[in-house]
Motif scaffolding. Structure first.
Motif, mmCIF file in Angstrom:
data_model
loop_
_atom_site.group_PDB
_atom_site.id
_atom_site.type_symbol
_atom_site.label_atom_id
_atom_site.label_comp_id
_atom_site.label_asym_id
_atom_site.label_seq_id
_atom_site.Cartn_x
_atom_site.Cartn_y
_atom_site.Cartn_z
ATOM 1 N N LEU A 138 2.299 12.616 0.941
ATOM 2 C CA LEU A 138 1.611 13.130 -0.245
ATOM 3 C C LEU A 138 0.651 12.079 -0.810
ATOM 4 O O LEU A 138 -0.519 12.379 -1.097
ATOM 5 N N ILE A 139 1.122 10.847 -0.971
ATOM 6 C CA ILE A 139 0.266 9.775 -1.516
ATOM 7 C C ILE A 139 -0.921 9.517 -0.593
ATOM 8 O O ILE A 139 -2.062 9.373 -1.042
ATOM 9 N N GLY A 140 -0.667 9.461 0.725
ATOM 10 C CA GLY A 140 -1.767 9.238 1.668
ATOM 11 C C GLY A 140 -2.798 10.349 1.611
ATOM 12 O O GLY A 140 -4.004 10.091 1.678
ATOM 13 N N TYR A 141 -2.336 11.590 1.474
ATOM 14 C CA TYR A 141 -3.287 12.708 1.426
ATOM 15 C C TYR A 141 -4.140 12.650 0.169
ATOM 16 O O TYR A 141 -5.346 12.955 0.212
ATOM 17 N N VAL A 159 -3.238 0.604 -3.763
ATOM 18 C CA VAL A 159 -3.957 -0.671 -3.715
ATOM 19 C C VAL A 159 -3.402 -1.547 -2.601
ATOM 20 O O VAL A 159 -4.154 -2.213 -1.877
ATOM 21 N N LEU A 160 -2.086 -1.564 -2.426
ATOM 22 C CA LEU A 160 -1.489 -2.346 -1.339
ATOM 23 C C LEU A 160 -1.975 -1.851 0.017
ATOM 24 O O LEU A 160 -2.299 -2.656 0.901
ATOM 25 N N ILE A 161 -2.033 -0.538 0.204
ATOM 26 C CA ILE A 161 -2.470 0.024 1.476
ATOM 27 C C ILE A 161 -3.915 -0.348 1.769
ATOM 28 O O ILE A 161 -4.284 -0.617 2.915
ATOM 29 N N GLN A 162 -4.747 -0.393 0.732
ATOM 30 C CA GLN A 162 -6.155 -0.695 0.937
ATOM 31 C C GLN A 162 -6.433 -2.188 1.066
ATOM 32 O O GLN A 162 -7.282 -2.596 1.857
ATOM 33 N N SER A 163 -5.737 -3.013 0.283
ATOM 34 C CA SER A 163 -6.097 -4.431 0.197
ATOM 35 C C SER A 163 -5.113 -5.374 0.878
ATOM 36 O O SER A 163 -5.461 -6.531 1.145
ATOM 37 N N PHE A 164 -3.874 -4.928 1.132
ATOM 38 C CA PHE A 164 -2.798 -5.778 1.654
ATOM 39 C C PHE A 164 -2.498 -6.958 0.723
ATOM 40 O O PHE A 164 -1.864 -7.923 1.131
ATOM 41 N N ASP A 184 -2.009 -1.228 12.153
ATOM 42 C CA ASP A 184 -2.387 -2.542 11.653
ATOM 43 C C ASP A 184 -1.131 -3.391 11.488
ATOM 44 O O ASP A 184 -0.193 -2.992 10.793
ATOM 45 N N PRO A 185 -1.082 -4.584 12.112
ATOM 46 C CA PRO A 185 0.115 -5.431 11.975
ATOM 47 C C PRO A 185 0.432 -5.806 10.530
ATOM 48 O O PRO A 185 1.595 -6.064 10.195
ATOM 49 N N ASP A 186 -0.570 -5.843 9.673
ATOM 50 C CA ASP A 186 -0.338 -6.230 8.280
ATOM 51 C C ASP A 186 0.495 -5.206 7.521
ATOM 52 O O ASP A 186 1.022 -5.514 6.449
ATOM 53 N N TRP A 187 0.609 -3.985 8.054
ATOM 54 C CA TRP A 187 1.439 -2.988 7.368
ATOM 55 C C TRP A 187 2.903 -3.417 7.325
ATOM 56 O O TRP A 187 3.642 -3.000 6.438
ATOM 57 N N LYS A 188 3.320 -4.246 8.280
ATOM 58 C CA LYS A 188 4.731 -4.637 8.334
ATOM 59 C C LYS A 188 5.179 -5.421 7.111
ATOM 60 O O LYS A 188 6.363 -5.418 6.778
ATOM 61 N N VAL A 189 4.235 -6.132 6.464
ATOM 62 C CA VAL A 189 4.630 -6.959 5.314
ATOM 63 C C VAL A 189 4.494 -6.200 3.995
ATOM 64 O O VAL A 189 4.877 -6.724 2.947
ATOM 65 N N LEU A 190 3.942 -5.006 4.025
ATOM 66 C CA LEU A 190 3.731 -4.272 2.778
ATOM 67 C C LEU A 190 5.032 -3.946 2.035
ATOM 68 O O LEU A 190 5.055 -4.016 0.799
ATOM 69 N N ALA A 194 1.334 6.784 5.060
ATOM 70 C CA ALA A 194 0.397 6.864 3.940
ATOM 71 C C ALA A 194 -0.948 6.256 4.305
ATOM 72 O O ALA A 194 -2.010 6.805 3.961
ATOM 73 N N ALA A 195 -0.935 5.111 5.013
ATOM 74 C CA ALA A 195 -2.192 4.439 5.360
ATOM 75 C C ALA A 195 -3.031 5.286 6.306
ATOM 76 O O ALA A 195 -4.253 5.425 6.123
ATOM 77 N N LEU A 196 -2.407 5.860 7.325
ATOM 78 C CA LEU A 196 -3.170 6.686 8.267
ATOM 79 C C LEU A 196 -3.622 7.986 7.616
ATOM 80 O O LEU A 196 -4.742 8.461 7.865
ATOM 81 N N ALA A 197 -2.774 8.582 6.785
ATOM 82 C CA ALA A 197 -3.185 9.809 6.091
ATOM 83 C C ALA A 197 -4.370 9.545 5.183
ATOM 84 O O ALA A 197 -5.253 10.403 5.046
ATOM 85 N N SER A 198 -4.421 8.368 4.566
ATOM 86 C CA SER A 198 -5.534 8.056 3.665
ATOM 87 C C SER A 198 -6.863 8.023 4.399
ATOM 88 O O SER A 198 -7.920 8.181 3.792
ATOM 89 N N ARG A 199 -6.831 7.832 5.716
ATOM 90 C CA ARG A 199 -8.061 7.762 6.506
ATOM 91 C C ARG A 199 -8.260 9.004 7.359
ATOM 92 O O ARG A 199 -9.050 9.011 8.291
#
Length: 443
Positions: free
Chosen positions: A223-226, A148-153, A99-105, A80-85
């Motif tokens: 779908l959400i990322g797109y 919001v989690l994907i954008q802000s962590f 991004d290492p921070d994705w692991k805690v999402l 989702a994060a990569l699709a959003s970009r």
């Protein structure tokens, strides 16, 4: 440099040529096919095979379940994060984009679900009607929560009604359509499982069930990322990949040239005739009148790249053009423009701290840790005493720790930050980023 510059000769402007992004309901097939791309297919198959470990005795089963859930959900957030970009195909996934921070999402999303559950339980005890309404509201908020989690962590941002409302209004009425499609996907999962299991050999029941769960999870993630990618402007998301034209749009002829294309062609013709002085004069006049027009400023910048750097015009224009690009959410182009300026003027630096920091933030958004550090090198000396210094320190620490995995090098930077700005919010953020290193130092 040859007077015939390709950028000028095309007579086109990047912004004018950027294709529109097709609405998500036009690309439903791509979401359903995403888990069958090579990387996600192999990963899903491995997760499915790992489900056989559930037959091991004792507490090991708990760790296997946790591993399967984390493995599937972490990859879903990555998709989702990569699709959003704008990175829509798994073949474009690279380690530099991760991004290492994705692991805690997944843990933070679980925290959101816990809070929602507590609120629903509380309201359900007050009134059955309130409980039903709370469940509906929670379901409606969950896609925005993921965005919001994907954008802000940030767990706090994911629970903030203001952040969630801003995301929902940024997408508009299509958000409700997205919720409908997600609901249909969740309803379709048990139907698909009901069709698969009767025709599946008994020894394959468990991995097939796990594969089906992973499949639907990653379809929803794509779908959400797109949808985030489709509305990246409203959500203030900087793209890593430009949108590709739809097949029909790519072949359709443009019946009328835009004003920007006409002006580009005029400047290109002057350059090709060798009349650079007139080309610069005309491009400068359009840039003067259209001081906030990216096409006019781009055109002047391209012409100045053919000019003698000693004139000072290229340096002066760069100080205005790069901040304009950053302000109008064209971070990747701002970085490219800076690189072109440095190639012509090796000592070029932005003169205002907010502009220098803003460009470094764009490099970090592109997950380019080395460029982020390079852009901030000597920042505290060049802009001593400005309010942006602690933010620059924090960004350097993030780039060293999260981008280059060099927490040892980030620790001295943090110590300088803590010594000079002990109570600044950036110091607190940096301490969180280096929590492991600081914990070892304390021990």
């Amino acid at each position: 440099m040859s007077p015939r510059s390709p950028a000028l000769a095309t007579g086109r402007d990047a912004e004018d040529e950027r294709p529109a992004i097709a609405p998500f309901w036009h690309r439903l097939n791509s979401f359903f096919l995403f888990p069958f791309q090579m990387e996600p297919l192999i990963y899903a198959a491995l997760l499915a095979l790992a489900s056989y470990l559930l037959f091991l005795p004792g507490i090991i089963t708990i760790f296997v379940v946790l591993g399967l859930v984390l493995g599937a959900s972490r990859y879903a957030f990555k998709v989702a994060a990569l699709a959003s970009r704008g990175v829509l195909h798994s073949r474009d996934y690279t380690a530099a984009l991760t991004d290492p921070d994705w692991k805690v999402l997944p843990w933070k999303f679980f925290g959101v679900l816990v809070v929602h559950g507590l609120l629903i339980g509380f309201l359900d005890r007050q009134s059955e009607g309130l409980g039903i309404i709370a469940r509906l509201v929670s379901s409606l908020l969950l896609p925005a929560t993921l965005m919001v989690l994907i954008q802000s962590f940030s767990l706090r941002a994911a629970l903030s009604p203001f952040e969630l409302l801003a995301t929902m209004t940024g997408i508009g009425a299509q958000y409700l359509l997205l919720c409908l499609f997600l609901f249909l996907l969740m309803e379709g999962f048990p139907q698909a499982l009901g069709l698969l299991l009767p025709i599946t050999p008994r020894w394959l029941l468990l991995p097939v069930g796990v594969f089906a769960v992973v499949y639907f999870l990653w379809v929803m993630a794509a779908l959400i990322g797109y949808v985030m990618f489709q509305h990246h402007g409203a959500l203030e998301i900087d793209l890593l990949r430009e949108p590709e034209p739809e097949p029909d749009a790519a072949t359709a002829a443009r019946p009328v040239k835009t004003e920007a294309q006409v002006r580009d062609a005029e400047i290109s013709a002057l350059v090709q005739k060798g009349d650079l002085k007139e080309a610069l004069s005309q491009a400068r006049e359009w840039a003067r009148v259209g001081f906030d027009s990216l096409p006019d400023q781009r055109r002047y910048h391209r012409a100045l790249l053919l000019d003698d750097p000693a004139s000072g015009r290229l340096r002066d224009h760069g100080q205005r053009f790069i901040p304009l690009l950053v302000a109008q959410k064209h971070g990747p182009e701002a970085l490219q423009t800076h690189a072109a300026l440095v190639a012509k003027l090796p000592d070029f630096t932005l003169e205002k701290p907010e502009h220098a920091l803003g460009l470094a933030e764009q490099a970090w958004k592109a997950l380019d840790a080395e460029q982020t550090i390079a852009l901030l090198r000597g920042f505290d000396r060049r802009f001593a005493g400005t309010p942006q210094v602690p933010q620059a320190y924090e960004l350097i620490i993030r780039a060293l720790k999260q981008g280059l995995a060099r927490g040892d090098k980030a620790l001295p930077v943090y110590q300088a930050l803590q010594r000079r700005y002990p109570d600044h919010p950036s110091t607190q953020e940096a301490a969180w980023v280096l929590r492991d290193e600081l914990g070892k130092a304390g021990a």
